[in-house]
Scaffold this motif. Structure first.
Motif, PDB file in Angstrom:
ATOM      1  N   LEU A  74       0.806  -1.223   0.000  1.00 56.80           N
ATOM      2  CA  LEU A  74       0.000   0.000   0.000  1.00 56.80           C
ATOM      3  C   LEU A  74       0.840   1.274   0.000  1.00 56.80           C
ATOM      4  N   SER A  75       2.137   1.166  -0.235  1.00 57.47           N
ATOM      5  CA  SER A  75       3.003   2.350  -0.198  1.00 57.47           C
ATOM      6  C   SER A  75       2.685   3.343  -1.310  1.00 57.47           C
ATOM      7  N   LYS A  76       2.072   2.879  -2.406  1.00 56.29           N
ATOM      8  CA  LYS A  76       1.711   3.772  -3.509  1.00 56.29           C
ATOM      9  C   LYS A  76       0.250   4.170  -3.476  1.00 56.29           C
ATOM     10  N   GLY A  77      -0.446   3.800  -2.408  1.00 48.19           N
ATOM     11  CA  GLY A  77      -1.842   4.158  -2.251  1.00 48.19           C
ATOM     12  C   GLY A  77      -2.714   2.947  -2.003  1.00 48.19           C
ATOM     13  N   PRO A  78      -4.015   3.191  -1.784  1.00 44.87           N
ATOM     14  CA  PRO A  78      -4.947   2.091  -1.543  1.00 44.87           C
ATOM     15  C   PRO A  78      -4.988   1.114  -2.720  1.00 44.87           C
ATOM     16  N   THR A 118     -11.503  -2.513  -0.838  1.00 45.07           N
ATOM     17  CA  THR A 118     -10.350  -1.620  -0.927  1.00 45.07           C
ATOM     18  C   THR A 118      -9.526  -1.760   0.345  1.00 45.07           C
ATOM     19  N   SER A 120      -6.335  -0.220   2.632  1.00 46.50           N
ATOM     20  CA  SER A 120      -5.577   1.010   2.853  1.00 46.50           C
ATOM     21  C   SER A 120      -4.799   0.901   4.153  1.00 46.50           C
ATOM     22  N   VAL A 163      -3.576  -0.744  -7.599  1.00 47.09           N
ATOM     23  CA  VAL A 163      -3.616   0.537  -6.911  1.00 47.09           C
ATOM     24  C   VAL A 163      -4.804   1.330  -7.417  1.00 47.09           C
ATOM     25  N   ARG A 164      -5.595   1.830  -6.484  1.00 44.28           N
ATOM     26  CA  ARG A 164      -6.804   2.602  -6.831  1.00 44.28           C
ATOM     27  C   ARG A 164      -6.389   3.983  -7.301  1.00 44.28           C
ATOM     28  N   LYS A 165      -6.955   4.375  -8.417  1.00 42.67           N
ATOM     29  CA  LYS A 165      -6.619   5.692  -8.968  1.00 42.67           C
ATOM     30  C   LYS A 165      -7.683   6.694  -8.695  1.00 42.67           C
TER      31      LYS A 165
END
Length: 165
Positions: A74-78, A118, A120, A163-165
């Motif tokens: 998760l370092s780049k986001g959810p 999701t 996070s 990764v969720r955008k």
């Protein structure tokens, strides 16, 4: 009496070593599992065929379960997981954190067609909070053999992780 100090020191060292090992072993095991299961791919769903003696991506895999695996970071986001449920058969989605704890599970008894989740770091917006931000999401589907896997595979391969955008 003069042996009391060394005995207490040895006991303290033994106790600290024991506690350190209890803390470290799950992290080391999960890091190795994530490395092997992810095969260098993070935040991507990998769909495995039926396990056999040569393809053991999961420790002691059941030969009648098809596995789809997402090693996530998760370092780049959810990270969003979108899982499709084959009709009238056992199906489950489990999430394990980097400490080997099963932090989430759902199965076909409560889900019928599709399940979105999701992940996070903080659980914001109704997402699942993952301590440490790393782990494995595992989908299991009951199959009766290679022909049965062929029937459900197109639906199974629609399941994604990213990764969720």
């Amino acid at each position: 009496m003069r042996w009391l100090g060394p005995i207490l020191l040895a006991g303290l060292v033994a106790a600290l070593t024991y506690v350190a090992a209890l803390w470290a072993i799950p992290h080391v095991i999960m890091a190795k599992a994530m490395e092997k299961l992810g095969a260098g791919r993070i935040n991507v769903m990998r769909h495995q065929g039926l396990p056999d003696a040569e393809s053991r991506f999961v420790v002691r895999p059941s030969p009648d379960l098809a596995y789809s695996i997402c090693v996530f970071d998760l370092s780049k986001g959810p990270v969003a997981i979108d899982a499709f449920v084959p009709p009238q058969r056992y199906w489950s989605l489990s999430v394990f954190d980097a400490n080997t704890d099963n932090i989430f599970s759902v199965n076909d008894r409560t889900v019928s067609d599709r399940y979105a989740l999701t992940l996070s770091k903080d659980g914001a917006g109704g997402s699942l909070a993952v301590p440490g931000g790393k782990g494995i999401a595992l989908i299991r589907i009951l199959v009766t053999g290679p022909h049965d896997l062929g029937r459900i595979d197109p639906l199974r391969r629609r399941s994604t992780c990213g990764v969720r955008k």
